[in-house]
Design an enzyme around this catalytic site. Sequence first.
Site, short mmCIF file in Angstrom:
data_model
loop_
_atom_site.label_atom_id
_atom_site.label_comp_id
_atom_site.label_asym_id
_atom_site.label_seq_id
_atom_site.Cartn_x
_atom_site.Cartn_y
_atom_site.Cartn_z
N GLY A 179 -3.03 -32.68 -36.00
CA GLY A 179 -1.75 -32.87 -35.90
C GLY A 179 -1.24 -33.72 -34.50
N ASP A 189 4.44 -40.90 -37.13
CA ASP A 189 3.49 -41.05 -36.18
C ASP A 189 2.91 -42.31 -35.64
OD1 ASP A 189 3.08 -38.23 -37.15
OD2 ASP A 189 0.80 -38.47 -37.68
N ALA A 217 -3.74 -42.43 -35.94
CA ALA A 217 -2.51 -43.49 -35.45
C ALA A 217 -2.94 -44.18 -34.04
CB ALA A 217 -1.13 -43.15 -35.40
N ALA A 218 -3.33 -43.19 -33.14
CA ALA A 218 -3.65 -43.88 -31.69
C ALA A 218 -5.04 -44.71 -31.72
CB ALA A 218 -3.85 -42.44 -30.87
N PRO A 242 -7.99 -34.54 -29.72
CA PRO A 242 -8.75 -33.99 -30.91
C PRO A 242 -8.02 -34.57 -32.33
CG PRO A 242 -7.82 -32.51 -29.51
CD PRO A 242 -7.17 -33.81 -29.20
N GLY A 284 -1.85 -36.78 -33.88
CA GLY A 284 -1.75 -38.29 -33.99
C GLY A 284 -2.99 -39.05 -33.65
N SER A 285 -4.40 -38.61 -33.91
CA SER A 285 -5.41 -39.14 -33.27
C SER A 285 -5.98 -40.58 -34.23
CB SER A 285 -6.49 -38.02 -33.42
OG SER A 285 -7.75 -38.58 -34.08
O1 PMV Z 1 -0.01 -36.39 -38.82
P1 PMV Z 1 0.52 -34.80 -38.70
O2 PMV Z 1 -0.42 -33.74 -39.10
O3 PMV Z 1 0.96 -34.88 -37.12
O4 PMV Z 1 1.74 -34.61 -39.54
C1 PMV Z 1 2.77 -35.57 -39.57
C2 PMV Z 1 4.14 -35.08 -40.08
C3 PMV Z 1 4.50 -35.07 -41.29
O5 PMV Z 1 5.74 -34.97 -41.38
C4 PMV Z 1 3.81 -33.64 -41.86
C5 PMV Z 1 3.96 -36.07 -42.25
C6 PMV Z 1 4.66 -37.31 -42.11
O6 PMV Z 1 4.19 -38.25 -42.59
O7 PMV Z 1 5.84 -37.40 -41.66
#
Ligand code: PMV
Length: 310
Positions: A102, A149, A107-108, A98, A104-105
């Site tokens: 949060g 991430d 980055a993946a 999804p 990591g979509s």
């Molecule tokens: O990408 P998310 O929503 O899982 O958040 C990343 C985690 C944070 O610590 C909020 C941001 C970061 O860059 O580490």
Amino acid sequence: MSTFSAPAKLILFGEHAVVHGQPAIAVPVSSLRATATVHPDDPGAGLHIDSADLDESLPVTIESSIVDNTLTLTARLVLEYLDQSPPDATVKVTSTIPMAGGLGSGAAVSACVARAVAAAAKCVLDQAVLNELVYRVEKLHHGMPSGIDNTVVVYEQPVCFQRGQPIEILPIEKPFTLVVADTGISVPTHIPVGDVRRLFEAEPGRIQPLFHAIGQIACEARSAIISGEVPSLGPLMSRNHELLKQLTVSSPQLDQLVNAALHAGASGGKLSGGGRGGNMIALVTPETVQPVEQALAAAGATRVFHTIVS
Ligand code: PMV
């Protein structure tokens, strides 16, 4: 035709504080994945990225002016790094992760597209290089991402991450189960990250100790994970959630889901990722997994699943 994929991720401890130099722990969720498949095309066709899920089909050129698209930027960074012109191929991207929750979509998707574009150019990217390229794409969306991430998604291993330190792959002594529940609210990570930065700049004397306390929890969790003391992770999660509330990154919906999980027998729970919306996690046992999942669905979660961290 070759296929490349990368997993979703969950931050177990230390989000937000990690942006400010504290350690954090994240794990891959291998059951949810972004996948990129390379389809060779006729000579002269050029490189295209085709993403049905994202409703996009994009030509990639080295001198493209579309700088704010994740997919083309990823492809161009890879080609620039390899010093190659666009190969004749279509890279088709799909994802079961999804978006903006949060998990990591982004980055993946970047990681698998980068691997696929490199393969289309008959090259293989070193993990450290891939990690750096995905980080550069993440910067476009997050402003100042910590780098956690891209690291967990590229290496697909549980990690203890601290800015400027070597990446530590965490051995999981005893597997444990997490229930993951979605508030259904999408919040771009840069919004809570920016708010926390402004809060810190306005009140460093109050906020720095909160970052430090979150970092201490991540350190304790690291030891517990390495030594297999799973029961102590629950209270650490709940303490971490309380501190994230003080950083203003929780929300009524996230708090409601955390409380529902605790009442149904989870030994701890917290928001995971940027917060304000997105997902929360709860630590469960084989006995509590089902009641906790049911309680979260009843409390309004739009999606609930569990994953075993091993
Ligand atoms: O990408 P998310 O929503 O899982 O958040 C990343 C985690 C944070 O610590 C909020 C941001 C970061 O860059 O580490």
